[in-house]
Design a protein around this motif. Structure first.
Motif, PDB file in Angstrom:
ATOM      1  N   VAL A   1      64.183  67.096  74.245  1.00  0.00           N
ATOM      2  CA  VAL A   1      65.037  66.938  73.069  1.00  0.00           C
ATOM      3  C   VAL A   1      64.197  67.119  71.808  1.00  0.00           C
ATOM      4  O   VAL A   1      63.171  66.449  71.629  1.00  0.00           O
ATOM      5  CB  VAL A   1      65.711  65.547  73.040  1.00  0.00           C
ATOM      6  CG1 VAL A   1      66.629  65.434  71.820  1.00  0.00           C
ATOM      7  CG2 VAL A   1      66.488  65.301  74.319  1.00  0.00           C
ATOM      8  N   THR A   2      64.603  68.036  70.955  1.00  0.00           N
ATOM      9  CA  THR A   2      63.990  68.170  69.638  1.00  0.00           C
ATOM     10  C   THR A   2      65.059  67.855  68.595  1.00  0.00           C
ATOM     11  O   THR A   2      66.230  68.203  68.773  1.00  0.00           O
ATOM     12  CB  THR A   2      63.452  69.591  69.389  1.00  0.00           C
ATOM     13  OG1 THR A   2      64.544  70.522  69.366  1.00  0.00           O
ATOM     14  CG2 THR A   2      62.470  69.988  70.468  1.00  0.00           C
ATOM     15  N   SER A   3      64.668  67.192  67.535  1.00  0.00           N
ATOM     16  CA  SER A   3      65.665  66.794  66.531  1.00  0.00           C
ATOM     17  C   SER A   3      65.088  66.895  65.126  1.00  0.00           C
ATOM     18  O   SER A   3      63.889  66.695  64.897  1.00  0.00           O
ATOM     19  CB  SER A   3      66.166  65.374  66.800  1.00  0.00           C
ATOM     20  OG  SER A   3      65.103  64.458  66.873  1.00  0.00           O
ATOM     21  N   ARG A   4      65.982  67.215  64.195  1.00  0.00           N
ATOM     22  CA  ARG A   4      65.617  67.309  62.781  1.00  0.00           C
ATOM     23  C   ARG A   4      66.804  66.789  61.958  1.00  0.00           C
ATOM     24  O   ARG A   4      67.938  67.183  62.197  1.00  0.00           O
ATOM     25  CB  ARG A   4      65.298  68.757  62.411  1.00  0.00           C
ATOM     26  CG  ARG A   4      64.962  68.965  60.944  1.00  0.00           C
ATOM     27  CD  ARG A   4      64.772  70.436  60.618  1.00  0.00           C
ATOM     28  NE  ARG A   4      63.439  70.929  60.979  1.00  0.00           N
ATOM     29  CZ  ARG A   4      63.194  71.808  61.938  1.00  0.00           C
ATOM     30  NH1 ARG A   4      64.192  72.287  62.652  1.00  0.00           N
ATOM     31  NH2 ARG A   4      61.963  72.212  62.187  1.00  0.00           N
ATOM     32  N   PHE A   5      66.518  65.900  61.011  1.00  0.00           N
ATOM     33  CA  PHE A   5      67.556  65.324  60.156  1.00  0.00           C
ATOM     34  C   PHE A   5      67.192  65.586  58.698  1.00  0.00           C
ATOM     35  O   PHE A   5      66.116  65.205  58.242  1.00  0.00           O
ATOM     36  CB  PHE A   5      67.689  63.821  60.412  1.00  0.00           C
ATOM     37  CG  PHE A   5      68.118  63.491  61.821  1.00  0.00           C
ATOM     38  CD1 PHE A   5      69.458  63.407  62.151  1.00  0.00           C
ATOM     39  CD2 PHE A   5      67.173  63.281  62.821  1.00  0.00           C
ATOM     40  CE1 PHE A   5      69.862  63.118  63.451  1.00  0.00           C
ATOM     41  CE2 PHE A   5      67.555  62.983  64.119  1.00  0.00           C
ATOM     42  CZ  PHE A   5      68.913  62.898  64.428  1.00  0.00           C
TER      43      PHE A   5
ATOM     44  N   GLU B   1      73.414  69.696  69.212  1.00  0.00           N
ATOM     45  CA  GLU B   1      74.333  68.950  68.356  1.00  0.00           C
ATOM     46  C   GLU B   1      74.004  69.281  66.907  1.00  0.00           C
ATOM     47  O   GLU B   1      72.871  69.092  66.458  1.00  0.00           O
ATOM     48  CB  GLU B   1      74.178  67.448  68.591  1.00  0.00           C
ATOM     49  CG  GLU B   1      74.579  66.992  69.981  1.00  0.00           C
ATOM     50  CD  GLU B   1      74.410  65.498  70.139  1.00  0.00           C
ATOM     51  OE1 GLU B   1      75.267  64.731  69.672  1.00  0.00           O
ATOM     52  OE2 GLU B   1      73.370  65.111  70.708  1.00  0.00           O
TER      53      GLU B   1
ATOM     54  N   TYR C   1      74.616  61.632  60.843  1.00  0.00           N
ATOM     55  CA  TYR C   1      75.038  61.880  62.224  1.00  0.00           C
ATOM     56  C   TYR C   1      76.113  60.881  62.674  1.00  0.00           C
ATOM     57  O   TYR C   1      77.017  61.224  63.430  1.00  0.00           O
ATOM     58  CB  TYR C   1      73.811  61.783  63.121  1.00  0.00           C
ATOM     59  CG  TYR C   1      74.055  61.980  64.597  1.00  0.00           C
ATOM     60  CD1 TYR C   1      74.025  63.247  65.159  1.00  0.00           C
ATOM     61  CD2 TYR C   1      74.285  60.892  65.440  1.00  0.00           C
ATOM     62  CE1 TYR C   1      74.239  63.430  66.523  1.00  0.00           C
ATOM     63  CE2 TYR C   1      74.496  61.059  66.796  1.00  0.00           C
ATOM     64  CZ  TYR C   1      74.472  62.331  67.333  1.00  0.00           C
ATOM     65  OH  TYR C   1      74.694  62.512  68.676  1.00  0.00           O
TER      66      TYR C   1
ATOM     67  N   TRP D   1      72.086  67.603  60.447  1.00  0.00           N
ATOM     68  CA  TRP D   1      71.283  67.289  61.632  1.00  0.00           C
ATOM     69  C   TRP D   1      71.306  68.453  62.624  1.00  0.00           C
ATOM     70  O   TRP D   1      72.244  69.250  62.681  1.00  0.00           O
ATOM     71  CB  TRP D   1      71.787  66.014  62.311  1.00  0.00           C
ATOM     72  CG  TRP D   1      73.228  66.084  62.759  1.00  0.00           C
ATOM     73  CD1 TRP D   1      73.715  66.506  63.961  1.00  0.00           C
ATOM     74  CD2 TRP D   1      74.369  65.717  61.972  1.00  0.00           C
ATOM     75  NE1 TRP D   1      75.079  66.428  63.981  1.00  0.00           N
ATOM     76  CE2 TRP D   1      75.509  65.938  62.773  1.00  0.00           C
ATOM     77  CE3 TRP D   1      74.544  65.207  60.675  1.00  0.00           C
ATOM     78  CZ2 TRP D   1      76.802  65.683  62.325  1.00  0.00           C
ATOM     79  CZ3 TRP D   1      75.828  64.956  60.225  1.00  0.00           C
ATOM     80  CH2 TRP D   1      76.940  65.187  61.042  1.00  0.00           C
ATOM     81  N   GLN D   2      70.233  68.507  63.412  1.00  0.00           N
ATOM     82  CA  GLN D   2      70.072  69.465  64.509  1.00  0.00           C
ATOM     83  C   GLN D   2      69.390  68.737  65.658  1.00  0.00           C
ATOM     84  O   GLN D   2      68.241  68.311  65.531  1.00  0.00           O
ATOM     85  CB  GLN D   2      69.204  70.654  64.084  1.00  0.00           C
ATOM     86  CG  GLN D   2      69.742  71.450  62.914  1.00  0.00           C
ATOM     87  CD  GLN D   2      68.729  72.452  62.390  1.00  0.00           C
ATOM     88  OE1 GLN D   2      67.526  72.192  62.375  1.00  0.00           O
ATOM     89  NE2 GLN D   2      69.198  73.614  61.951  1.00  0.00           N
ATOM     90  N   VAL D   3      70.075  68.573  66.767  1.00  0.00           N
ATOM     91  CA  VAL D   3      69.511  67.907  67.938  1.00  0.00           C
ATOM     92  C   VAL D   3      69.639  68.870  69.116  1.00  0.00           C
ATOM     93  O   VAL D   3      70.744  69.114  69.623  1.00  0.00           O
ATOM     94  CB  VAL D   3      70.224  66.581  68.241  1.00  0.00           C
ATOM     95  CG1 VAL D   3      69.583  65.908  69.454  1.00  0.00           C
ATOM     96  CG2 VAL D   3      70.196  65.657  67.030  1.00  0.00           C
ATOM     97  N   CYS D   4      68.510  69.435  69.548  1.00  0.00           N
ATOM     98  CA  CYS D   4      68.499  70.454  70.598  1.00  0.00           C
ATOM     99  C   CYS D   4      68.097  69.799  71.923  1.00  0.00           C
ATOM    100  O   CYS D   4      67.064  69.138  72.007  1.00  0.00           O
ATOM    101  CB  CYS D   4      67.508  71.558  70.258  1.00  0.00           C
ATOM    102  SG  CYS D   4      67.686  72.242  68.587  1.00  0.00           S
ATOM    103  N   ARG D   5      68.890  70.052  72.958  1.00  0.00           N
ATOM    104  CA  ARG D   5      68.617  69.430  74.259  1.00  0.00           C
ATOM    105  C   ARG D   5      68.531  70.518  75.338  1.00  0.00           C
ATOM    106  O   ARG D   5      69.522  71.187  75.644  1.00  0.00           O
ATOM    107  CB  ARG D   5      69.709  68.432  74.621  1.00  0.00           C
ATOM    108  CG  ARG D   5      69.464  67.689  75.947  1.00  0.00           C
ATOM    109  CD  ARG D   5      70.574  66.693  76.228  1.00  0.00           C
ATOM    110  NE  ARG D   5      70.622  65.663  75.207  1.00  0.00           N
ATOM    111  CZ  ARG D   5      69.923  64.533  75.247  1.00  0.00           C
ATOM    112  NH1 ARG D   5      69.106  64.292  76.273  1.00  0.00           N
ATOM    113  NH2 ARG D   5      70.035  63.636  74.290  1.00  0.00           N
TER     114      ARG D   5
END
Length: 352
Positions: A185-189, A231, A242, A217-221
């Motif tokens: 999971v990578t995420s950026r807010f 997401e 979010y 937001w960007q949440v890559c799974r």
């Protein structure tokens, strides 16, 4: 390099509504069609008579008829009949486990004994009336892992998608990466930023102002073997980001099923699921069109990248902190492939 003991998206149901479909997946040539009971069948795309592609034939009353000499093939891989010929001794062809679920047709190119349908990626939004989905398919001439790298590091949006979803704050905001079992999971807010054009259009689609600051937001799974769900969304700034209430945000899931064709090509099933204005078909079509343009930009970059890598096979590539999601995803793929190869060695030795 791709795991074979896994479920891959092979096609969408509409692709086999009227005729058989031939598609190469993980190096295997497979023909998909509907049998007499309406269920999907997946066979080796090889006529046992003269080796013709069965996918170039037709489906007649639920039976697959070879377009070369009229051989009729059953869903079990055995020849049913052939005009004026005895077919009892014809060898059977390979049958691939296949399941139709969540609006996609899934195939298992590996050991059939391990093909448990319970392992198919669960898509909660696909069966919910509270969500709408629109998507498409691209054939991309590059290693499927390059697409995974691309989707697990969205820093490129600032440059590749500068007129749609890119903005400088993507570069300026750090990304976090974590491992959850066989998922990465990578995420950026990004807080208090102005929405780029794609998201301004979606704000309007949910009857929200498009000229006010937002939290994005960007949440890559990544889920093995090659699925990436992202997401994404924006909420009016100060409303919880979010976690903002649904009437203050636009929230979607970018759907990415990446199915290897060969070592240097893949099938890319892309789309977006959303939970706002789900009955607005015009909005679904608009989002699909805009998203398709965005992914076409990715495709141009990745195919050129693949050609460069083939031209300079000895060049070492650099890995930065922004590459962590793709690097960890590749490690999982490498481990799965190594485990399959190790398991196959005793069987090969026994056969010898």
């Amino acid at each position: 390099m791709f795991p074979r003991n896994a479920w891959y998206v092979a096609c969408t149901p509409d692709e086999i509504d009227e005729k058989p479909l031939g598609r190469q997946i993980c190096g295997e040539h497979i023909v998909f069609y509907r049998g007499a009971d309406g269920q999907v069948a997946a066979l080796e795309d090889f006529c046992p008579h003269r080796g013709a592609r069965l996918s170039l034939g037709q489906v007649c009353e639920g039976q697959l008829v070879c377009g070369y000499h009229g051989l009729v093939m059953g869903c079990d891989g055995r020849t049913v009949s052939m005009p004026s010929q005895r077919v009892g001794a014809f060898p059977a062809i390979r049958v691939f486990p296949v399941v139709e679920r969540h609006g996609f047709v899934w195939v298992w190119p590996g050991d059939p004994a391990q093909a448990d349908p319970a392992r198919i990626h669960h898509l909660f939004w696909a069966d919910s009336p509270d969500w709408a989905y629109g998507g498409g398919l691209y054939h991309v001439r590059c290693d499927y892992r390059l697409m995974i790298d691309n989707l697990m590091d969205l820093t490129h949006e600032t440059y590749v998608h500068s007129t749609s979803i890119g903005q400088k704050e993507i570069d300026e905001t750090p990304v976090s990466t974590k491992t959850e079992g066989d998922e990465i999971v990578t995420s950026r807010f990004m807080d208090n930023v102005m929405a780029p054009p794609f998201w301004r259009a979606n704000l309007r689609g949910n009857h929200l102002p498009d000229d006010q600051p937002v939290d994005r937001w960007q949440v890559c799974r990544f889920t093995a073997p090659s699925h990436v769900m992202i997401e994404v969304g924006v909420a009016l700034a100060g409303q919880g980001g979010y976690h903002a209430p649904s009437d203050q945000k636009v929230y979607s899931i970018v759907v990415d099923f990446i199915t290897p064709e060969t070592e240097t090509s893949h099938w890319y099933f892309w789309g977006m699921a959303r939970n706002f204005n789900v009955k607005d078909k015009a909005l679904t079509a608009q989002i699909r069109e805009n998203q398709g343009k965005v992914f076409a930009e990715d495709m141009a970059v990745l195919e050129a990248q693949q050609q460069n890598l083939l031209a300079f096979p000895g060049r070492k590539l650099l890995s930065l902190n922004i590459d962590a999601g793709g690097v960890r995803s590749r490690r999982i793929i490498e481990r799965l492939v190594a485990e399959e190869q190790q398991a196959a060695q005793p069987a090969a030795a026994q056969a010898a």
